[in-house]
Every structure is written in C-alpha cells, then in structure tokens.
Design an enzyme around this catalytic site. Sequence first.
Site, PDB file in Angstrom:
ATOM      1  N   GLU A 107       0.838  -1.352  -0.085  1.00  9.92           N
ATOM      2  CA  GLU A 107       0.032  -0.054   0.041  1.00  9.92           C
ATOM      3  C   GLU A 107       0.814   1.320   0.086  1.00  9.92           C
ATOM      4  O   GLU A 107       0.781   2.258   0.896  1.00  9.92           O
ATOM      5  CB  GLU A 107      -1.006  -0.009   1.187  1.00  9.92           C
ATOM      6  N   GLU A 113      -5.181  -8.717   1.138  1.00  7.11           N
ATOM      7  CA  GLU A 113      -5.549  -8.462   2.380  1.00  7.11           C
ATOM      8  C   GLU A 113      -7.152  -8.063   2.139  1.00  7.11           C
ATOM      9  O   GLU A 113      -7.521  -7.547   1.121  1.00  7.11           O
ATOM     10  CB  GLU A 113      -4.936  -7.039   2.973  1.00  7.11           C
TER      11      GLU A 113
HETATM   12  C1  BG6 Z   1      -3.935  -2.232   5.697  1.00  8.50           C
HETATM   13  C2  BG6 Z   1      -2.526  -2.358   6.115  1.00  8.50           C
HETATM   14  O1  BG6 Z   1      -4.201  -0.923   5.191  1.00  8.50           O
HETATM   15  O2  BG6 Z   1      -4.852  -2.396   6.393  1.00  8.50           O
HETATM   16  C3  BG6 Z   1      -2.370  -2.960   7.335  1.00  8.50           C
HETATM   17  O3  BG6 Z   1      -1.701  -2.941   5.027  1.00  8.50           O
HETATM   18  C4  BG6 Z   1      -3.324  -2.492   8.616  1.00  8.50           C
HETATM   19  O4  BG6 Z   1      -1.085  -2.775   7.876  1.00  8.50           O
HETATM   20  C5  BG6 Z   1      -4.699  -2.721   7.830  1.00  8.50           C
HETATM   21  O5  BG6 Z   1      -3.484  -2.857   9.662  1.00  8.50           O
HETATM   22  C6  BG6 Z   1      -6.071  -2.862   8.687  1.00  8.50           C
HETATM   23  O6  BG6 Z   1      -6.135  -1.314   9.056  1.00  8.50           O
HETATM   24  P1  BG6 Z   1      -5.871  -0.564  10.421  1.00  8.50           P
HETATM   25  O7  BG6 Z   1      -5.714   0.989   9.870  1.00  8.50           O
HETATM   26  O8  BG6 Z   1      -7.340  -0.874  10.836  1.00  8.50           O
HETATM   27  O9  BG6 Z   1      -4.953  -1.478  10.871  1.00  8.50           O
END
Ligand code: BG6
Length: 470
Positions: free
Chosen positions: A174, A373
Amino acid sequence: MEQQSKQPITYRFPAGFWWGSATSATQMEGAANEGGKGKNIWDHWYEKEPHRFFNGVGPSTTSDFYHRYKEDIALMKEIGHNSFRFSISWSRLIPKGIGEVNPEAVRFYNAVIDELLASGIEPFVNLYHFDMPLALQNIGGWENREVVDAYARYASICFELFGDRVKKWFTHNEPIVPVEGGYLYDFHYPNIVDFRRAVQVAYHTVIAHAKAVAAFRKAAIQGGQIGIILNLTPSYPRSQHPADVKAAHIADLLFNRSFLDPAVKGEYPQDLIELLDEHGFLPVTEAGDRELIKENTIDLLGINYYQPRRVKAKEHLPNPDAPFLPERFFDYYAMPGRKMNPYRGWEIYEKGIYDILINIKENYGNIECFISENGMGVEGEDRFRNENGMIDDDYRIAFIREHLKWVHRAVEEGVNVKGYHLWTFMDNWSWTNAYKNRYGLVAVDLDNGLKRTIKKSGYWFKTVAENNGF
Ligand code: BG6
C-alpha cells in the site's frame, strides 16, 4: 466444527488456490529494541508522541512473533494456511538503512522462512510496510533520492540472502498510505501536510519499486515472481452526472492509478500527468526514469480491499488559501443506507472486490493477482468469548464468506486470481489504532501474557482452506 467440512461445496476454487493471511514486521514482531534492530519511524514517533497511539500502546512488543514464531507458525498450519505474507523490517536487517547487515536479523528471518517451509506454508515476503528506518527518515525519507538507492540495495541484499527459498516477493505494501499518512493527512510520521512533497514521495516510491524489480531480475531467482501490494479502493461516483463521474475519475487517478499503472503498464496515466501539470505539481524526475519504469513491470499483483471510496462533485468552492489536498477535486459521499463496520468506520461493500478484479482483467491484461488483504477490525471482541474461551466471531465469518463469493464469481468469469489472504493471522498492532480493533483469525490476549486462542473464524477458515471452498 468438523461437520462443516462434510457440507456440500458450492463455491469451489481452482486447485492450488492460496489460502493464508498477511501481516507486517512492525505490527507483529515486537522486539523493537532487541536483536540489533535499528529504530524506524514508528519507534521514534511513539517516543515523541505516545498520546497519539490508542491507549498509549506503542510498537515495542506488539504480538511478540519475534520470540514466538514457532508456536505461531504451528497455529498457521493448524488453521490450514498454505501461504503467509510477512514483511522484513528494513531497520532490523540493516539498522541504519544503509551500511552493515545485522546477522541476528538474518538468523531470525532464515529461521522464520525455514519454519514456514517445513510446515508446508509458502512464504510471501514484502520488503516495505510503512516502516522507514529512522536514520533514513532523518535525511528526508522517500523525498531523498539517496533513500531510493538505499532501498534498492536493501532489496538486492534480501534477494541474495533469502531468494533461494522465497519465491514470491513484493516491493511495497500500500505505497499510497505512507503518502497519505505522512504527507497529506497527518496519521503517519513525519506528519507533514504538503501536496507537492506528497507527490514527490509517491514518485520516488515508484522509482524505488522499479529499481527493486530491476534488482530482482538481475538476481534471477529460479521460479521467482515479483509484485507489489496495492489497496485498490474502487472509486464510485454518487451518480452518473458528469461532474460526479469526473470526481470519481480523479480520485481513482490519484489514489489507485498513481501506482497501479506504472507497476503493471510501466507508465503513468496521461490524465494524471495532465492533472498534476495543470496545477503545477509535477514531481522532480531524472533522466532515465521513464525507461526504468517502462522496463520493470511486475509479475504478480497483490490486491488489498477493505472498503469502497464514494465521491461526489465538490459542493462548495475550496478555500484558495487552505493547503492543497486531493479533496480540491471531490467531496466524500456517505451513501444513505450503506452497510458499515462501525468500529473501523469503514463501509462494507462486498461487490467492490469483484469490481476491482474485473477492472484488472479488462484493463490490466488480466495479470496474475491475488487478494493480499481483506478483513474486518472489531473492537471489544472479548464480549464474544464463549464458555470455552473461544471468540465466536460469526460477523467475521460472514464478512469473509460474502467477499469470497464475489472472488469466486470473478474466477468463474476468467479473472487470473490465485488466492485469498486475510488481514490478519493473529490480532496485531494497527499503527495509531494500536490494539483497538482486532482483525485476527487467532486472538491475542493482552491481559494474559499474549496467549493465543484460535477464534471460530480460524476454524472456519481451516475448513475452507482444506476443502478449497465452502
Ligand atoms: C492495511 C494495512 O491498510 O490495513 C495494514 O496494510 C493495516 O497494515 C490494515 O493494519 C488494517 O487497517 P488498520 O488501519 O485498521 O490497521
């Protein structure tokens, strides 16, 4: 749990589908001040401003994977993982970002890779997940071209050290997020709000990426593939009114195509170049950059998807004296009746995952890709603990299942999508949100020595992985 596996399979995925999860070094390793690791921007920012982290929890311990990786990898195996993505901490491997390689880090990453392989889990390794070594941030981070070269050297060292066993490599996770967080919206260090510097950071990240791909080609890793992980948040216009459509197009250019096009097609969208030019924000470039980007496109695209981006045409003229931000071009649109995850404040829109995949098929040569993800962060999950101590997270099962149905449809329609990784394996530290929202298939009990307990979703995920469908 077992009876689920006897149920008929309605959604069967292609043989060899990648089932697993993803995480990052800073979010799970802990041992931030051990093993010869240098400081990164998260260690530093927390020291400076601990109050900006939820409940004042910083990155020093996180989930302690550094010490417990064997136990954790055994759990991954138990819940059916055939693949797992983690990142290497640049400041653990090379404490100052440039210079000496830390032998303790080499031992640690070798041990993790070997343990994964011995457990039948393919390691997917990402080189950069928001964690600039502090020594390099101190000389400007991604704004400084020397840092770009330091990164290319770091990438080569990783290919050389681990490329005999790691075949799937990713340059960045990202990359738009450090631009947004660090240079536009003040949620990452160095907390700058400056569109021009943001553009330069984004551009240098692309150059760093292309140089890492070039280094990868040079390393000629047998059977290896290199890619990038992008959060391709689809932009939906409020309506088909041309002004709304234009707003969505600009959001797409700035947040998605600024990385997607150079990474996959080897060139920036002409519309983006014209937009930046029109407003006087083209980045500083060097001779040869264009060819570098053109010649170093990726093999494999990782797609992170959490939420859609809904936008509309601006309703009020922007304050000409306010800092220039992407919101000059659009307003966010809260669609009435949208389904929300109230904890994270993100809309849940399952079809978005399919729309992204179809876009990749139709406009990006159907490049090999996977969902790298997807996941749901929920606050206060302890209230769902049943009498056996297991968290009954049926909402997470529903979230995954409904997204997987759309991934399955994309497979049926010929998208070259090879797997699904959940964010994340075990509850981990989410940057400034620290441990507020839990995302794991495995719970980590912060009040009980970081004890791991598989959640109901972990057992469900196991049956899905074992049946290659559900
Ligand atoms: C993604 C990232 O944006 O989402 C992670 O690659 C992140 O590092 C995950 O933890 C979840 O988002 P957040 O901000 O709730 O941790």
